[in-house]
Design a protein around this motif. Sequence first.
Motif, PDB file in Angstrom:
ATOM      1  N   ILE A   1      61.206 108.737  14.400  1.00 37.71           N
ATOM      2  CA  ILE A   1      60.849 108.838  15.891  1.00 37.71           C
ATOM      3  C   ILE A   1      62.142 109.067  16.733  1.00 37.71           C
ATOM      4  CG2 ILE A   1      60.209 107.589  18.064  1.00 37.71           C
ATOM      5  CD1 ILE A   1      58.078 105.965  16.121  1.00 37.71           C
ATOM      6  N   ILE A   2      63.208 108.613  16.349  1.00 33.84           N
ATOM      7  CA  ILE A   2      64.465 108.976  17.071  1.00 33.84           C
ATOM      8  C   ILE A   2      65.021 110.229  16.837  1.00 33.84           C
ATOM      9  CG2 ILE A   2      66.924 108.240  17.453  1.00 33.84           C
ATOM     10  CD1 ILE A   2      65.846 105.275  17.033  1.00 33.84           C
ATOM     11  N   LYS A   3      65.045 110.489  15.697  1.00 33.19           N
ATOM     12  CA  LYS A   3      65.341 111.787  14.983  1.00 33.19           C
ATOM     13  C   LYS A   3      64.455 113.078  15.784  1.00 33.19           C
ATOM     14  CE  LYS A   3      67.433 114.718  12.184  1.00 33.19           C
ATOM     15  NZ  LYS A   3      68.453 115.852  12.795  1.00 33.19           N
ATOM     16  N   ARG A   4      63.267 112.741  15.724  1.00 31.80           N
ATOM     17  CA  ARG A   4      62.112 113.910  16.209  1.00 31.80           C
ATOM     18  C   ARG A   4      62.404 114.035  17.794  1.00 31.80           C
ATOM     19  NH1 ARG A   4      56.055 112.565  16.964  1.00 31.80           N
ATOM     20  NH2 ARG A   4      55.423 114.535  17.671  1.00 31.80           N
ATOM     21  N   VAL A   5      62.848 113.051  18.396  1.00 33.41           N
ATOM     22  CA  VAL A   5      63.255 113.104  20.065  1.00 33.41           C
ATOM     23  C   VAL A   5      64.460 113.873  20.037  1.00 33.41           C
ATOM     24  CG1 VAL A   5      63.601 111.988  22.300  1.00 33.41           C
ATOM     25  CG2 VAL A   5      61.668 111.090  20.613  1.00 33.41           C
ATOM     26  N   ALA A   6      65.412 113.585  19.212  1.00 28.59           N
ATOM     27  CA  ALA A   6      66.653 114.237  19.397  1.00 28.59           C
ATOM     28  C   ALA A   6      66.525 115.802  19.012  1.00 28.59           C
ATOM     29  CB  ALA A   6      67.828 113.549  18.316  1.00 28.59           C
ATOM     30  N   ASP A   7      65.696 115.996  17.960  1.00 32.56           N
ATOM     31  CA  ASP A   7      65.480 117.452  17.518  1.00 32.56           C
ATOM     32  C   ASP A   7      64.857 118.084  18.543  1.00 32.56           C
ATOM     33  OD1 ASP A   7      66.845 116.949  14.880  1.00 32.56           O
ATOM     34  OD2 ASP A   7      65.023 116.654  13.950  1.00 32.56           O
ATOM     35  N   ALA A   8      63.898 117.676  19.186  1.00 30.66           N
ATOM     36  CA  ALA A   8      63.306 118.132  20.408  1.00 30.66           C
ATOM     37  C   ALA A   8      64.294 118.619  21.454  1.00 30.66           C
ATOM     38  CB  ALA A   8      62.097 117.405  20.825  1.00 30.66           C
ATOM     39  N   TYR A   9      64.936 117.588  21.662  1.00 29.58           N
ATOM     40  CA  TYR A   9      66.095 118.187  22.901  1.00 29.58           C
ATOM     41  C   TYR A   9      66.995 119.174  22.296  1.00 29.58           C
ATOM     42  CZ  TYR A   9      64.604 114.786  26.269  1.00 29.58           C
ATOM     43  OH  TYR A   9      63.730 114.285  27.060  1.00 29.58           O
ATOM     44  N   THR A  10      67.388 119.210  21.139  1.00 34.53           N
ATOM     45  CA  THR A  10      68.234 120.137  20.720  1.00 34.53           C
ATOM     46  C   THR A  10      67.640 121.505  20.654  1.00 34.53           C
ATOM     47  OG1 THR A  10      69.247 118.404  19.068  1.00 34.53           O
ATOM     48  CG2 THR A  10      69.479 120.998  18.500  1.00 34.53           C
ATOM     49  N   THR A  11      66.402 121.554  20.448  1.00 33.43           N
ATOM     50  CA  THR A  11      65.536 122.835  20.355  1.00 33.43           C
ATOM     51  C   THR A  11      65.511 123.382  22.024  1.00 33.43           C
ATOM     52  OG1 THR A  11      64.242 122.290  18.520  1.00 33.43           O
ATOM     53  CG2 THR A  11      63.121 123.838  19.977  1.00 33.43           C
ATOM     54  N   LEU A  12      65.279 122.140  22.905  1.00 34.58           N
ATOM     55  CA  LEU A  12      65.147 122.602  24.219  1.00 34.58           C
ATOM     56  C   LEU A  12      66.565 123.430  24.722  1.00 34.58           C
ATOM     57  CD1 LEU A  12      63.784 122.961  26.760  1.00 34.58           C
ATOM     58  CD2 LEU A  12      64.137 120.216  27.368  1.00 34.58           C
TER      59      LEU A  12
ATOM     60  N   ALA B   1      57.483 107.734  20.719  1.00 31.42           N
ATOM     61  CA  ALA B   1      58.687 109.083  21.010  1.00 31.42           C
ATOM     62  C   ALA B   1      58.634 109.252  22.503  1.00 31.42           C
ATOM     63  CB  ALA B   1      57.947 110.165  20.265  1.00 31.42           C
ATOM     64  N   ASN B   2      57.735 109.285  23.395  1.00 28.05           N
ATOM     65  CA  ASN B   2      57.750 109.606  24.680  1.00 28.05           C
ATOM     66  C   ASN B   2      58.814 108.454  25.453  1.00 28.05           C
ATOM     67  OD1 ASN B   2      56.005 111.606  24.718  1.00 28.05           O
ATOM     68  ND2 ASN B   2      54.216 110.338  25.113  1.00 28.05           N
ATOM     69  N   TRP B   3      58.586 107.195  24.866  1.00 30.01           N
ATOM     70  CA  TRP B   3      59.515 106.108  25.512  1.00 30.01           C
ATOM     71  C   TRP B   3      60.758 106.563  25.094  1.00 30.01           C
ATOM     72  CZ3 TRP B   3      62.708 102.568  22.701  1.00 30.01           C
ATOM     73  CH2 TRP B   3      63.365 101.698  23.719  1.00 30.01           C
ATOM     74  N   VAL B   4      61.317 106.820  23.992  1.00 30.49           N
ATOM     75  CA  VAL B   4      62.515 107.336  23.393  1.00 30.49           C
ATOM     76  C   VAL B   4      63.076 108.427  24.276  1.00 30.49           C
ATOM     77  CG1 VAL B   4      63.853 107.944  21.536  1.00 30.49           C
ATOM     78  CG2 VAL B   4      62.289 106.233  21.149  1.00 30.49           C
ATOM     79  N   SER B   5      62.175 109.568  24.264  1.00 34.42           N
ATOM     80  CA  SER B   5      62.381 110.701  25.153  1.00 34.42           C
ATOM     81  C   SER B   5      62.904 110.274  26.541  1.00 34.42           C
ATOM     82  CB  SER B   5      61.274 111.515  25.358  1.00 34.42           C
ATOM     83  OG  SER B   5      61.587 112.731  25.788  1.00 34.42           O
ATOM     84  N   SER B   6      62.135 109.431  27.157  1.00 38.09           N
ATOM     85  CA  SER B   6      62.308 109.161  28.747  1.00 38.09           C
ATOM     86  C   SER B   6      63.609 108.304  28.817  1.00 38.09           C
ATOM     87  CB  SER B   6      61.249 108.261  29.320  1.00 38.09           C
ATOM     88  OG  SER B   6      61.011 107.035  28.863  1.00 38.09           O
TER      89      SER B   6
END
Length: 173
Positions: free
Chosen positions: A71-82, A30-35
């Motif tokens: 994993i991808i959805k979790r990262v996208a959701d985290a950015y949506t929340t941010l 998830a950290n890799w996808v986020s970066s």
Amino acid sequence: MKLVVQVKLMPDARRAPAFERTLPAVNDAANWVSSVGFEHFRLKGAVRELRKMCYGELKARGFGAQTAQHIIKRVADAYTTLRASIKAGNLGTEGSKRRIKAESKPIVFRPDAAHTFDDRCLSWNSTRGPSVSGPSTAGSRTSASPARRMRSSDSPRTARVSPTCYVGTASGS
């Protein structure tokens, strides 16, 4: 109707290390996808674009298809929340230290942070109980899976595996 089942995983000494490696591996991915998403899109990465860029690599790292999607959805959701927090002013006004800090780096997931799994990521065996299928664990789903038997095409299916090894599955009928 929604049925929620919580199961405590108690792996034997041979399987325990695999369970202990699963969450850090998922959170590292998830950290890799986020970066990658932050590098290409800053805070505007969406699921579709992240899938195009990261899905193949996650599969190559040994993640199953459904786990890679989560994993991808979790990262996208985290950015949506941010983005929503920034828009609502929860991180201060434009130019504030807190907002600049949040906007200047990718989102980071703790190694022991819980991750969502569903019945397509879990293996159920009536004699040994559930197991998690991930890059560090091997598992195949069986037709005996209680969650799979109850699955309908539009029902929510989730499970959370945390460092204490609790799994909760939700299925509707």
